[in-house]
Design a protein around this motif. Structure first.
Motif, PDB file in Angstrom:
ATOM      1  N   PRO A   6       0.802  -1.234   0.000  1.00 20.41           N
ATOM      2  CA  PRO A   6       0.000   0.000   0.000  1.00 20.41           C
ATOM      3  C   PRO A   6       0.828   1.273   0.000  1.00 20.41           C
ATOM      4  O   PRO A   6       0.309   2.334  -0.340  1.00 20.41           O
ATOM      5  CB  PRO A   6      -0.841  -0.127   1.283  1.00 20.41           C
ATOM      6  N   GLU A   7       2.098   1.190   0.349  1.00 19.27           N
ATOM      7  CA  GLU A   7       2.950   2.376   0.253  1.00 19.27           C
ATOM      8  C   GLU A   7       3.324   2.676  -1.199  1.00 19.27           C
ATOM      9  O   GLU A   7       3.673   3.804  -1.535  1.00 19.27           O
ATOM     10  CB  GLU A   7       4.245   2.195   1.059  1.00 19.27           C
ATOM     11  N   SER A  24      -7.529   2.775  -2.343  1.00 26.25           N
ATOM     12  CA  SER A  24      -7.039   2.946  -0.978  1.00 26.25           C
ATOM     13  C   SER A  24      -5.516   2.933  -0.985  1.00 26.25           C
ATOM     14  O   SER A  24      -4.883   2.301  -1.843  1.00 26.25           O
ATOM     15  CB  SER A  24      -7.578   1.850  -0.050  1.00 26.25           C
ATOM     16  N   GLU A  25      -4.933   3.648  -0.029  1.00 27.35           N
ATOM     17  CA  GLU A  25      -3.481   3.700   0.132  1.00 27.35           C
ATOM     18  C   GLU A  25      -3.162   3.930   1.601  1.00 27.35           C
ATOM     19  O   GLU A  25      -4.041   4.274   2.403  1.00 27.35           O
ATOM     20  CB  GLU A  25      -2.886   4.823  -0.706  1.00 27.35           C
ATOM     21  N   LEU A  26      -1.917   3.717   1.945  1.00 30.39           N
ATOM     22  CA  LEU A  26      -1.452   4.025   3.286  1.00 30.39           C
ATOM     23  C   LEU A  26      -0.696   5.345   3.262  1.00 30.39           C
ATOM     24  O   LEU A  26       0.233   5.529   2.471  1.00 30.39           O
ATOM     25  CB  LEU A  26      -0.518   2.923   3.802  1.00 30.39           C
ATOM     26  N   VAL A  27      -1.109   6.258   4.116  1.00 32.61           N
ATOM     27  CA  VAL A  27      -0.439   7.548   4.252  1.00 32.61           C
ATOM     28  C   VAL A  27      -0.080   7.721   5.724  1.00 32.61           C
ATOM     29  O   VAL A  27      -0.966   7.845   6.572  1.00 32.61           O
ATOM     30  CB  VAL A  27      -1.334   8.714   3.783  1.00 32.61           C
ATOM     31  N   GLY A  50       0.898   5.488   7.696  1.00 30.97           N
ATOM     32  CA  GLY A  50       0.381   4.345   8.436  1.00 30.97           C
ATOM     33  C   GLY A  50      -1.128   4.308   8.550  1.00 30.97           C
ATOM     34  O   GLY A  50      -1.680   3.382   9.157  1.00 30.97           O
ATOM     35  N   VAL A  51      -1.816   5.286   7.964  1.00 33.54           N
ATOM     36  CA  VAL A  51      -3.278   5.357   8.026  1.00 33.54           C
ATOM     37  C   VAL A  51      -3.854   5.053   6.651  1.00 33.54           C
ATOM     38  O   VAL A  51      -3.387   5.580   5.633  1.00 33.54           O
ATOM     39  CB  VAL A  51      -3.738   6.758   8.487  1.00 33.54           C
ATOM     40  N   GLU A  52      -4.870   4.195   6.595  1.00 35.03           N
ATOM     41  CA  GLU A  52      -5.510   3.859   5.322  1.00 35.03           C
ATOM     42  C   GLU A  52      -6.410   5.011   4.884  1.00 35.03           C
ATOM     43  O   GLU A  52      -7.276   5.470   5.629  1.00 35.03           O
ATOM     44  CB  GLU A  52      -6.327   2.578   5.443  1.00 35.03           C
ATOM     45  N   VAL A  53      -6.185   5.473   3.654  1.00 37.69           N
ATOM     46  CA  VAL A  53      -6.941   6.591   3.098  1.00 37.69           C
ATOM     47  C   VAL A  53      -7.643   6.107   1.834  1.00 37.69           C
ATOM     48  O   VAL A  53      -7.054   5.400   1.005  1.00 37.69           O
ATOM     49  CB  VAL A  53      -6.010   7.778   2.763  1.00 37.69           C
ATOM     50  N   PHE A  54      -8.933   6.484   1.677  1.00 40.39           N
ATOM     51  CA  PHE A  54      -9.719   6.076   0.526  1.00 40.39           C
ATOM     52  C   PHE A  54      -9.948   7.263  -0.411  1.00 40.39           C
ATOM     53  O   PHE A  54     -10.047   8.418   0.025  1.00 40.39           O
ATOM     54  CB  PHE A  54     -11.069   5.506   0.965  1.00 40.39           C
ATOM     55  N   PRO A  82      -6.711   8.809  -7.825  1.00 43.42           N
ATOM     56  CA  PRO A  82      -5.990   9.646  -6.852  1.00 43.42           C
ATOM     57  C   PRO A  82      -4.783  10.370  -7.444  1.00 43.42           C
ATOM     58  O   PRO A  82      -4.072   9.836  -8.300  1.00 43.42           O
ATOM     59  CB  PRO A  82      -5.556   8.642  -5.776  1.00 43.42           C
ATOM     60  N   HIS A  83      -4.616  11.578  -6.975  1.00 45.28           N
ATOM     61  CA  HIS A  83      -3.435  12.393  -7.276  1.00 45.28           C
ATOM     62  C   HIS A  83      -3.241  12.657  -8.766  1.00 45.28           C
ATOM     63  O   HIS A  83      -2.126  12.968  -9.210  1.00 45.28           O
ATOM     64  CB  HIS A  83      -2.170  11.757  -6.681  1.00 45.28           C
TER      65      HIS A  83
END
Length: 468
Positions: A415-416, A432-435, A437-441, A446-447
């Protein structure tokens, strides 16, 4: 009973090492160098390797270069000058009659589209009929982690043994094909703005400056020596089942009466024979209705199917992403797992691949089947590779190699490094991704900026899928 021919295979995932191996092999060559590429840029690495080929020819090594003409026309003067060397031969595949001028080029494209739309996407580098490099890399800064803007995450395999003969046979087939035209037949020698000696002097000066002034070359010097790589048993995998697959060059001729089976057919056969797992890496992924149905059926049969492709922010071809996005929901509904590489993936492996740039883009074309069978080559899972362009690649039966490739895949889809694509409770696509250490949807690509999203949406309305 005759011994089964054995090949040895070494993965080249690192762009800097892939460049260093090409340089070292050119310097080590005694008899011949045969190279075949879709793109050869006239940038720092492209001109450095051209200088190495010229130096090899000066030592008496026979050098043959076969390039697709789509990218070669802007380098006519350099190619003509190199072709003057008695040990260098250069041919262009499916060449344009028009060598310069936008309006004249457009006129030729419109009048000869059915022929010029078929390109040679093959990529190989063969030294002394003893070593061969096959994979996804063209020749240019972004393929060797030199670019300051974006670098490709790519993959080659270095081959020795029986597979080299098969690679050479593929080269010879294209070299002798009627669409491979000697550059001397397209240009009068006097048309080059360089003499051979002028070009030799210019390439020497540029190569010396590149070697002395760039941190990249200092890093390349720290890479394992060529002789060390060749003797490092931990880097090589033996297999008595390495198969070089190449499209029939008649694929480039519209309405050819017969075309032998090629890379597409080998891919379909290998995927269909999978028992437990398929890992696919395709930077330009447009499976079409038929491919989507086939992957869904494999998933229904109990095969774990996972695909890594570019995110919209990472891709260098937005039109292809528009083709992929229309099949995304159906693939997810059918049980196929999708990951999209981030443009700013932070992993050590991906960072190493893009070195000085701030962006990464996936360019690897590979498959790992049942942790046993591996494909590395030029073939994208899209209509252009399937129907229009000529392609090649290596199928390698090796559990150890497959495990190494699977480890690289596993790292890339963390996920990183990649977005996990899924469907929410209402059936809408989400990422979804890890930012930190927190999962963000995310509920949209994205981006990627609004302009890129708008262009991709607009392209998705056009009937261009067959060209992607």
């Amino acid at each position: 009973m005759a011994a089964t021919p054995v090949s040895k295979v070494c993965l080249l995932p690192d762009g800097c090492e892939a460049f260093a191996v090409r340089v070292a092999s050119a310097r080590a060559a005694l008899h011949s160098i045969d190279v075949q590429y879709y793109i050869w840029h006239s940038d720092a690495t492209g001109r450095y390797l051209a200088h190495e080929l010229l130096q090899a020819a000066d030592r008496g090594v026979r050098v043959r270069v076969l390039l697709d003409d789509m990218d070669a026309r802007s380098r006519d003067s350099v190619l003509v000058a190199l072709n003057r060397h008695p040990k260098i031969q250069i041919r262009l595949f499916n060449p344009f009659a028009t060598r310069a001028g936008i309006l004249r080029t457009l006129r030729e494209l419109f009048s000869r589209w059915s022929r010029l739309n078929h390109r040679m996407h093959n990529k190989s580098w063969i030294m002394d009929e003893e070593l061969a490099i096959v994979g996804g890399r063209n020749i240019g800064d972004e393929y060797f982690s030199v670019s300051e803007e974006v670098n490709f995450v790519d993959m080659d395999v270095l081959l020795s043994g029986a597979a080299v003969g098969e690679t050479l046979h593929s080269f010879e087939t294209y070299w002798r094909f009627s669409s491979s035209v000697p550059v001397s037949r397209l240009h009068r020698v006097g048309q080059s703005k360089y003499t051979l000696n002028e070009l030799r002097t210019a390439l020497l000066a540029e190569s010396t400056r590149f070697a002395m002034e760039t941190p990249y070359m200092q890093r390349m010097l720290k890479a394992p020596k060529f002789s060390q790589l060749l003797s490092d048993a931990s880097r090589w995998y033996e297999s008595d089942t390495v198969r070089i697959v190449t499209d029939d060059p008649r694929k480039a001729i519209r309405h050819a009466p017969t075309i032998d089976p090629g890379v597409l057919e080998s891919m379909i056969e290998s995927l269909d024979a999978a028992d437990t797992e398929i890992l696919l890496i395709s930077p330009y992924f447009v499976p079409g209705a038929g491919g989507t149905a086939a992957l869904r059926e494999l998933s229904r049969r109990g095969v774990d199917v996972t695909v890594l492709t570019n995110s919209l922010a990472a891709t260098d071809v937005a039109a292809v992403h528009s083709g992929y996005s229309r099949y995304r929901a159906s693939l997810l509904e059918g049980g196929v797992c999708l990951y999209e590489l981030k443009a700013l993936a932070p992993s050590e492996h991906v960072q190493r691949m893009r070195l000085g740039s701030s962006r990464a883009s996936l360019h690897t074309k590979a498959a790992i089947i049942d942790r046993r069978l591996v494909f590395v080559g030029s073939f994208n899972i899209d209509p252009r590779s399937a129907q229009l362009n000529c392609e090649m690649g290596a199928w390698i039966d090796s559990e150890k190699l497959a495990c190494q490739m699977a480890d690289l895949f596993k790292d890339a889809v963390r996920p990183e490094n990649s977005y996990t694509v899924s469907l929410d409770e209402r059936g809408r696509t989400r990422w979804s991704e890890l930012v930190g250490g927190v999962e963000v949807f995310h509920d949209r690509d994205p981006h990627a900026n609004g302009w890129r999203r708008a262009v991709t949406w607009l392209l998705g309305l056009l009937p261009i899928e067959s060209q992607l």
